[in-house]
Design an enzyme around this catalytic site. Structure first.
Site, PDB file in Angstrom:
ATOM      1  N   ASP A   8       0.832  -1.206   0.000  1.00  0.00           N
ATOM      2  CA  ASP A   8       0.000   0.000   0.000  1.00  0.00           C
ATOM      3  C   ASP A   8       0.869   1.259   0.000  1.00  0.00           C
ATOM      4  OD1 ASP A   8      -2.302   1.468   0.036  1.00  0.00           O
ATOM      5  OD2 ASP A   8      -2.674   1.245   2.173  1.00  0.00           O
ATOM      6  N   ASN A  56     -10.809  -3.247  -5.873  1.00  0.00           N
ATOM      7  CA  ASN A  56     -10.057  -2.254  -6.651  1.00  0.00           C
ATOM      8  C   ASN A  56     -10.680  -1.983  -8.034  1.00  0.00           C
ATOM      9  OD1 ASN A  56      -6.772  -3.238  -5.379  1.00  0.00           O
ATOM     10  ND2 ASN A  56      -8.136  -1.615  -4.703  1.00  0.00           N
TER      11      ASN A  56
HETATM   12  C1  FPP Z   1      -2.188   0.110  -3.180  1.00  0.00           C
HETATM   13  O1  FPP Z   1      -1.678   1.435  -3.122  1.00  0.00           O
HETATM   14  C2  FPP Z   1      -1.627  -0.566  -4.324  1.00  0.00           C
HETATM   15  C3  FPP Z   1      -2.359  -1.146  -5.312  1.00  0.00           C
HETATM   16  C4  FPP Z   1      -3.833  -1.188  -5.327  1.00  0.00           C
HETATM   17  C5  FPP Z   1      -1.687  -1.759  -6.467  1.00  0.00           C
HETATM   18  C6  FPP Z   1      -0.478  -2.574  -6.170  1.00  0.00           C
HETATM   19  C7  FPP Z   1       0.359  -2.609  -7.372  1.00  0.00           C
HETATM   20  C8  FPP Z   1       1.706  -2.600  -7.393  1.00  0.00           C
HETATM   21  C9  FPP Z   1       2.524  -2.679  -6.174  1.00  0.00           C
HETATM   22  C10 FPP Z   1       2.467  -2.411  -8.641  1.00  0.00           C
HETATM   23  C11 FPP Z   1       2.540  -3.510  -9.611  1.00  0.00           C
HETATM   24  C12 FPP Z   1       2.463  -4.878  -9.083  1.00  0.00           C
HETATM   25  C13 FPP Z   1       2.957  -5.936  -9.746  1.00  0.00           C
HETATM   26  C14 FPP Z   1       2.745  -7.294  -9.213  1.00  0.00           C
HETATM   27  C15 FPP Z   1       3.731  -5.786 -10.969  1.00  0.00           C
HETATM   28  P1  FPP Z   1      -2.664   2.636  -3.307  1.00  0.00           P
HETATM   29  O2  FPP Z   1      -2.761   2.946  -4.739  1.00  0.00           O
HETATM   30  O3  FPP Z   1      -3.965   2.334  -2.628  1.00  0.00           O
HETATM   31  O4  FPP Z   1      -1.897   3.776  -2.542  1.00  0.00           O
HETATM   32  P2  FPP Z   1      -2.514   4.913  -1.644  1.00  0.00           P
HETATM   33  O5  FPP Z   1      -3.129   4.246  -0.434  1.00  0.00           O
HETATM   34  O6  FPP Z   1      -1.343   5.744  -1.284  1.00  0.00           O
HETATM   35  O7  FPP Z   1      -3.520   5.641  -2.479  1.00  0.00           O
END
Ligand code: FPP
Length: 230
Positions: A8, A56
């Site tokens: 996250d 998501n």
């Molecule tokens: C949560 O951070 C992250 C995600 C929903 C996506 C996770 C994806 C990756 C780590 C990148 C690619 C993965 C692979 C396997 C290639 P958020 O977007 O909710 O962050 P925030 O809480 O700061 O808004």
């Protein structure tokens, strides 16, 4: 050891730099590469990464599309590295809502990286623990199921070729302290570690310090540890 990570903080990482959220996800993919390497070197048996939850899908379409493209690109660029390092690669979660082109790439990657005898890397895409439990419970209702059976059924509904089993350590970056529908059954006795660092900032240093923290925990599994007699 089964290590699970809720990655996250990509969005905030980008927003703090005045960049679009998708730039944070791209940077997050680099942290995924680093972490896979570090975990394999640390003899982790199973690494399960939460890349995209069933909820998501409710994000803006532009972000969902960018994430799906990133997953596909990751599989295309990293599968060979997994094979070279003996890493078995699987995508876990629902398959019925992914695009045909991503499904094709998943099938190719899983087929070519299925024989890795080292770490099992499981990337959770369109994953929901509650959905998995409902599906597994439905299958289990047809017979008398043990905890081990339920592990197997959960793996079956999520297309995991071998059991991740119980999670030993669950790490969540980004400062929030919640499980967000991730591996709820498998985390029954997991040690939980919530880190303030945003996922793109998660490096080998944070990884090693997480392992050291885990090693210092006294795991009792509901029992009483008797003091050693001198
Ligand atoms: C949560 O951070 C992250 C995600 C929903 C996506 C996770 C994806 C990756 C780590 C990148 C690619 C993965 C692979 C396997 C290639 P958020 O977007 O909710 O962050 P925030 O809480 O700061 O808004």
């Amino acid at each position: 050891m089964h290590l699970a990570i809720i990655m996250d903080g990509n969005g905030r990482w980008a927003e703090r730099r005045g960049l679009p959220r998708t730039a944070g996800h791209a940077e997050g993919a680099k942290a995924v590469r680093r972490t896979v390497e570090a975990a394999a070197a640390a003899n982790v048996d199973t690494l399960t990464l939460y890349a995209f939850s069933a909820d998501n899908w409710n994000r803006p379409a532009i972000e969902v599309t960018a994430l799906m493209r990133l997953f596909r690109r990751y599989l295309m660029s990293e599968t060979q590295r997994c094979i070279d390092n003996g890493i078995r690669l699987s995508i876990i979660g629902r398959r019925d809502r992914l695009s045909p082109v991503l499904l094709k790439t998943i099938a190719e990657s899983e087929r070519s990286a299925k024989d890795g005898a080292g770490m099992h890397l499981r990337i959770a895409v369109d994953y929901s623990a509650r959905w998995s439990l409902l599906r597994a419970a439905h299958l289990a209702s047809e017979r008398t199921a043990s905890v081990d059976d339920l592990h197997g059924l959960l793996d079956r509904v999520n297309h995991s070729p071998s059991s991740g089993g119980d999670v030993d350590l669950l790490i969540r970056t980004g400062g929030e302290q919640r499980l967000s529908d991730f591996l709820l059954f498998e985390c029954a006795y997991a040690e939980l570690l919530f880190l303030p660092c945003l996922w793109p900032d998660f490096t080998e240093v944070e990884f090693q310090s997480a392992l050291a923290d885990f090693a210092s925990r006294e795991r009792r599994f509901g029992q009483v540890l008797l003091a050693k007699e001198s």
